[in-house]
Design a protein around this motif. Structure first.
Motif, PDB file in Angstrom:
ATOM      1  N   LEU A   1      -9.287  -5.011   3.579  1.00 18.38           N
ATOM      2  CA  LEU A   1      -8.084  -5.002   4.407  1.00 18.38           C
ATOM      3  C   LEU A   1      -8.410  -4.895   5.893  1.00 18.38           C
ATOM      4  O   LEU A   1      -7.674  -5.414   6.733  1.00 18.38           O
ATOM      5  CB  LEU A   1      -7.184  -3.831   3.997  1.00 18.38           C
ATOM      6  N   GLU A   2      -9.487  -4.220   6.225  1.00 18.95           N
ATOM      7  CA  GLU A   2      -9.827  -3.989   7.628  1.00 18.95           C
ATOM      8  C   GLU A   2     -10.708  -5.082   8.215  1.00 18.95           C
ATOM      9  O   GLU A   2     -11.164  -4.966   9.349  1.00 18.95           O
ATOM     10  CB  GLU A   2     -10.529  -2.635   7.761  1.00 18.95           C
TER      11      GLU A   2
ATOM     12  N   GLU B   1       0.842  -1.197   0.000  1.00 18.42           N
ATOM     13  CA  GLU B   1       0.000   0.000   0.000  1.00 18.42           C
ATOM     14  C   GLU B   1       0.877   1.247   0.000  1.00 18.42           C
ATOM     15  O   GLU B   1       1.729   1.416   0.883  1.00 18.42           O
ATOM     16  CB  GLU B   1      -0.918   0.005   1.224  1.00 18.42           C
TER      17      GLU B   1
ATOM     18  N   TYR C   1     -10.640  -1.113   0.927  1.00 21.26           N
ATOM     19  CA  TYR C   1     -10.093  -0.998   2.274  1.00 21.26           C
ATOM     20  C   TYR C   1     -10.923  -1.770   3.296  1.00 21.26           C
ATOM     21  O   TYR C   1     -10.410  -2.161   4.346  1.00 21.26           O
ATOM     22  CB  TYR C   1      -9.980   0.474   2.669  1.00 21.26           C
ATOM     23  N   SER C   2     -12.189  -1.993   3.000  1.00 18.96           N
ATOM     24  CA  SER C   2     -12.980  -2.845   3.893  1.00 18.96           C
ATOM     25  C   SER C   2     -12.473  -4.281   3.866  1.00 18.96           C
ATOM     26  O   SER C   2     -12.596  -5.012   4.848  1.00 18.96           O
ATOM     27  CB  SER C   2     -14.460  -2.790   3.499  1.00 18.96           C
TER      28      SER C   2
ATOM     29  N   SER D   1      -3.064   7.355  -1.744  1.00 15.73           N
ATOM     30  CA  SER D   1      -4.396   7.035  -1.254  1.00 15.73           C
ATOM     31  C   SER D   1      -5.076   8.299  -0.745  1.00 15.73           C
ATOM     32  O   SER D   1      -4.415   9.253  -0.311  1.00 15.73           O
ATOM     33  CB  SER D   1      -4.311   5.990  -0.136  1.00 15.73           C
TER      34      SER D   1
ATOM     35  N   GLU E   1     -12.808   2.406  -3.637  1.00 11.90           N
ATOM     36  CA  GLU E   1     -11.734   2.507  -2.650  1.00 11.90           C
ATOM     37  C   GLU E   1     -12.196   2.067  -1.265  1.00 11.90           C
ATOM     38  O   GLU E   1     -11.491   1.337  -0.570  1.00 11.90           O
ATOM     39  CB  GLU E   1     -11.203   3.938  -2.605  1.00 11.90           C
ATOM     40  N   ASP E   2     -13.396   2.506  -0.866  1.00 12.86           N
ATOM     41  CA  ASP E   2     -13.900   2.089   0.444  1.00 12.86           C
ATOM     42  C   ASP E   2     -14.103   0.580   0.495  1.00 12.86           C
ATOM     43  O   ASP E   2     -13.865  -0.062   1.523  1.00 12.86           O
ATOM     44  CB  ASP E   2     -15.215   2.803   0.754  1.00 12.86           C
TER      45      ASP E   2
ATOM     46  N   ARG F   1      -6.834   8.369   1.853  1.00 10.80           N
ATOM     47  CA  ARG F   1      -6.920   8.268   3.305  1.00 10.80           C
ATOM     48  C   ARG F   1      -5.712   8.930   3.961  1.00 10.80           C
ATOM     49  O   ARG F   1      -4.743   9.298   3.300  1.00 10.80           O
ATOM     50  CB  ARG F   1      -7.023   6.802   3.721  1.00 10.80           C
TER      51      ARG F   1
END
Length: 430
Positions: A181-182, A99, A178-179, A104, A174-175, A106
């Protein structure tokens, strides 16, 4: 032509060896042979590039749509489980996500570094996610594959654009990425910054969704990975609520430290400004509580707790004085029971010979005679075990005590009597 043929043959050979090298053993990867065997390892930012170039394959390259992410995959074989079952048909997929935080939308700052106290570190441009998804199959991480449109419900490959080709609705790409990854259901999720500082975010064993990998297997793998990549420090936030607070205290009371300490993790800080000294003092206080405070006293009614403590004290060859002694003995019994084979061979009737049993029983008879003389007194089971614990194994002593009552001695002129003491809840002999 000859030179070109050699080049093509060499290229094919490298490709075939690359495919065969993908299936490393999960229980030993990465080994010294994999990392090169050098005593001095390069810094993480250089070592991770060599690691990925040598052992991983690209599953999703960087593109204009996802310029901040690039993924690799390493396939591993778990080998054999603890119960001996063959797991050669199973595959463990390790996904590595690079990453670039500068590309990004974020924040470039790491919340985990802020919590640990590493906010003073310079911001790193890149960080690497090491992920083993729940299920342990051979599919790669669902980044850059397909996503369902929230408007029309159709799915499309994310490489085809950020707008739905059916209804032209903008996909929240993008959200969604990342969801992935989280997600806290990953069997393993560790993040390593390019400066070599790491965060262990998720460890889930069999009770967390793994079919054949235990939490200890995953921690051993993460520990080897950090060592081979020259990770400088690693943090973990223990937020597990497994079986409640009482169960979480067991490891601390019996070993004086947390479960993660087995891999070098030390207590740094706790909730509500709990310091290391306060934590260690609490662990020592709980561990040193004497069992005499829980035993039967005076005319108070006897409870199940009194009977349970007295029962395990009678089983132990050594004296159980504190809470740490009691729970350490209980965990030892559990480990010994799990280590026993599921079935014994039919041609083995007993683990000891008749002479071994007679030798131990004669030693116990001598103790009974020496204790009471002509007027024999009762001797507890625990006292007998403690007296002869160095002459035989605990299993043999338990076997002899089980068949000790009613034994004929002195040319069958006397018999060994036994009873259960209602106060101590322990067997006694004379």
């Amino acid at each position: 032509m000859a030179v070109m043929d050699v080049g093509r043959a060499a290229k094919r050979a490298r490709r075939s060896s690359r495919v065969s090298a993908d299936l490393y053993d999960f229980s030993t990867f990465p080994t010294e042979e994999v990392t090169g065997g050098d005593s001095t390892l390069p810094p993480f930012r250089d070592g991770v590039r060599y690691f990925l170039a040598s052992h991983a394959r690209v599953t999703f390259p960087s593109s204009t749509l996802f310029s901040s992410l690039m993924t690799w995959q390493i396939l591993l074989r778990p080998g054999y489980s603890m119960d001996g079952s063959d797991l050669s048909s199973r595959i463990v997929s390790l996904d590595v996500v690079e990453e670039d935080v500068t590309r990004s939308s974020r924040s470039v700052y790491c919340d985990h570094c802020r919590v640990v106290g590493w906010s003073s570190h310079p911001v790193c441009r890149k960080k690497y996610h090491f992920i083993i998804r729940s299920g342990g199959d051979s599919k790669s991480l669902n980044i850059g594959l397909q996503k369902a449109c929230s408007g029309c419900g159709n799915t499309q490959n994310l490489s085809e654009g950020s707008n739905c080709k059916w209804c032209s609705l903008a996909l929240d790409v993008e959200d969604w990425i990342y969801s992935q990854l989280e997600d806290n259901t990953h069997l393993l999720h560790g993040v390593i910054h390019s400066n070599g500082f790491a965060h262990l975010l998720s460890v889930n064993g069999r009770e967390g969704g793994s079919g054949f990998l235990t939490g200890r297997d995953i921690m051993d793998f993460w520990d080897r990975l950090c060592s081979s990549l020259a990770v400088r420090k690693s943090s973990v936030m223990d937020v597990s609520r497994k079986y409640g607070m009482d169960y979480r205290l067991l490891h601390g009371m019996t070993n004086g430290c947390s479960w993660y300490n087995e891999w070098g993790y030390e207590f740094k800080s706790g909730s509500y400004a709990l310091t290391r000294e306060a934590y260690q003092s609490a662990v020592n206080t709980l561990s040193a509580i004497p069992l005499s405070e829980f035993l039967f006293q005076g005319r108070r009614p006897r409870t199940q707790l009194h009977s349970t403590i007295a029962f395990y004290q009678s089983l132990s060859c050594s004296e159980l004085v504190t809470v740490r002694d009691l729970f350490s003995f209980l965990l030892q019994l559990i480990r010994e029971n799990r280590a026993k084979p599921a079935s014994k061979p039919l041609d083995v009737l007993c683990a000891w010979t008749r002479s071994d049993v007679e030798r131990v029983q004669l030693a116990m008879v001598k103790i009974l005679k020496a204790t009471g003389g002509n007027q024999a007194s009762w001797v507890s089971r625990w006292a007998l075990k403690r007296s002869i614990c160095k002459t035989a194994s605990p299993q043999l002593i338990n076997y002899c005590l089980k068949h000790f009552g009613g034994m004929l001695v002195d040319d069958e002129s006397r018999v060994v009597c036994f009873r259960c003491n209602p106060i101590s809840n322990d067997f006694e002999y004379r």
